[in-house]
Design a protein around this motif. Sequence first.
Motif, PDB file in Angstrom:
ATOM      1  N   GLY A  77      -4.047   4.063  -0.339  1.00 24.12           N
ATOM      2  CA  GLY A  77      -2.967   3.139  -0.041  1.00 24.12           C
ATOM      3  C   GLY A  77      -3.332   1.692  -0.284  1.00 24.12           C
ATOM      4  O   GLY A  77      -2.465   0.811  -0.259  1.00 24.12           O
ATOM      5  N   HIS A  78      -4.605   1.433  -0.507  1.00 22.09           N
ATOM      6  CA  HIS A  78      -5.069   0.080  -0.784  1.00 22.09           C
ATOM      7  C   HIS A  78      -6.456   0.173  -1.419  1.00 22.09           C
ATOM      8  O   HIS A  78      -7.042   1.254  -1.512  1.00 22.09           O
ATOM      9  CB  HIS A  78      -5.138  -0.762   0.496  1.00 22.09           C
ATOM     10  N   ILE A  79      -6.978  -0.970  -1.860  1.00 22.04           N
ATOM     11  CA  ILE A  79      -8.320  -1.036  -2.429  1.00 22.04           C
ATOM     12  C   ILE A  79      -9.162  -1.889  -1.495  1.00 22.04           C
ATOM     13  O   ILE A  79      -9.012  -3.113  -1.458  1.00 22.04           O
ATOM     14  CB  ILE A  79      -8.297  -1.634  -3.852  1.00 22.04           C
ATOM     15  N   PRO A  80     -10.026  -1.269  -0.702  1.00 20.26           N
ATOM     16  CA  PRO A  80     -10.747  -1.994   0.359  1.00 20.26           C
ATOM     17  C   PRO A  80     -11.492  -3.242  -0.110  1.00 20.26           C
ATOM     18  O   PRO A  80     -11.536  -4.240   0.611  1.00 20.26           O
ATOM     19  CB  PRO A  80     -11.723  -0.933   0.886  1.00 20.26           C
ATOM     20  N   LYS A 126      -4.982  -4.588   3.687  1.00 20.49           N
ATOM     21  CA  LYS A 126      -3.660  -4.112   4.081  1.00 20.49           C
ATOM     22  C   LYS A 126      -3.262  -2.888   3.280  1.00 20.49           C
ATOM     23  O   LYS A 126      -3.402  -2.841   2.066  1.00 20.49           O
ATOM     24  CB  LYS A 126      -2.625  -5.226   3.870  1.00 20.49           C
ATOM     25  N   ASN A 127      -2.752  -1.879   3.976  1.00 21.94           N
ATOM     26  CA  ASN A 127      -2.289  -0.665   3.330  1.00 21.94           C
ATOM     27  C   ASN A 127      -0.909  -0.916   2.735  1.00 21.94           C
ATOM     28  O   ASN A 127       0.055  -1.198   3.455  1.00 21.94           O
ATOM     29  CB  ASN A 127      -2.229   0.488   4.342  1.00 21.94           C
ATOM     30  N   LEU A 128      -0.805  -0.800   1.424  1.00 25.91           N
ATOM     31  CA  LEU A 128       0.439  -1.132   0.734  1.00 25.91           C
ATOM     32  C   LEU A 128       1.394   0.045   0.581  1.00 25.91           C
ATOM     33  O   LEU A 128       2.592  -0.147   0.380  1.00 25.91           O
ATOM     34  CB  LEU A 128       0.119  -1.678  -0.665  1.00 25.91           C
ATOM     35  N   LEU A 129       0.866   1.268   0.683  1.00 25.83           N
ATOM     36  CA  LEU A 129       1.695   2.431   0.388  1.00 25.83           C
ATOM     37  C   LEU A 129       2.034   3.265   1.610  1.00 25.83           C
ATOM     38  O   LEU A 129       3.095   3.873   1.673  1.00 25.83           O
ATOM     39  CB  LEU A 129       0.982   3.328  -0.641  1.00 25.83           C
ATOM     40  N   TYR A 130       1.137   3.308   2.582  1.00 30.85           N
ATOM     41  CA  TYR A 130       1.342   4.202   3.710  1.00 30.85           C
ATOM     42  C   TYR A 130       1.325   3.427   5.017  1.00 30.85           C
ATOM     43  O   TYR A 130       0.555   2.495   5.200  1.00 30.85           O
ATOM     44  CB  TYR A 130       0.246   5.283   3.750  1.00 30.85           C
ATOM     45  N   PHE A 131       2.182   3.846   5.942  1.00 30.72           N
ATOM     46  CA  PHE A 131       2.213   3.260   7.272  1.00 30.72           C
ATOM     47  C   PHE A 131       1.256   4.027   8.172  1.00 30.72           C
ATOM     48  O   PHE A 131       1.300   5.255   8.238  1.00 30.72           O
ATOM     49  CB  PHE A 131       3.624   3.314   7.861  1.00 30.72           C
TER      50      PHE A 131
END
Length: 279
Positions: free
Chosen positions: A248-251, A256-261
């Motif tokens: 969901g993100h690139i650490p 911040k997680n861009l795809l998943y809540f």
Amino acid sequence: MSGLNASLGYFVAVVIFAASVRTLLKKWPRLSFILEFASSFMLVACWLEVQTIVEVGEWAGGLGPDVTVTMLFVLLLTHGVICGSMSGNPSVAIREFLQLEVSTVPTLLAVASQFLGAYLALHVAVYYWSLELTDMHMIKNLMARECSTSLLVSLLQGFFTECVCALIFHLIQLNLRRRSALIRVPVIAVLLTFLSYTARGFTSAYINPSLAYGLTFYCPGFTFAEYALVYWLGSLTGMTLALLLFMGHIPRLFAKNLLYFQKTRFKGPRGDKGEKKKM
């Protein structure tokens, strides 16, 4: 069968070298970049011989496609067993860097070692072909200067092919990371064999920048920059997309997680509200 026996002897020698390096350096984690060198060397050196059998052996040595596909699968399976977590793949090393699993200096050392292993493997294979132990190798030695490129389509099609294949590979590898090696290694070997066979009319789906460098960058037909666009940028793009879809993100770039809540796991006691009402 003499050509196949010579190839098997070559494979065994390369595997013994890689296994010996791993055994000697297993107790020194700080020298893991040397293990990446051995891993890349084994993969490129053996794949070059498989490529020779594909190009020459099928008509000069009477070896059918079933033999070449089987040899490629056995190579990838053996590589997974011998090298373990040492992938010999720069895109995997960079992915681990983006996941904050490895710091900058070890990543740079690993990538440099992988390309050095590919470079040395190419020269070892060329020397081996120059010995002309069989008719197949004699023909390959004559063809070495004018090898056939693996990039058989336009740059855009090649980039898209490598990107999609890298996306599939990294997604599956990420999902299998916690599984036992008894499951992970054979599945990855089957996957890479399938992708390589399926994409043989496009780019051969190397999904590995150092492997592509050792197998096709020196072949005429495209410039170094054009090969890099397809096999390096295409592979890294697919890897980045796979990491983004998986996490969901690139650490390394943003937290911040861009795809998943992400739902909070801990909730307050349910009795708090009732106690407040009684008060």
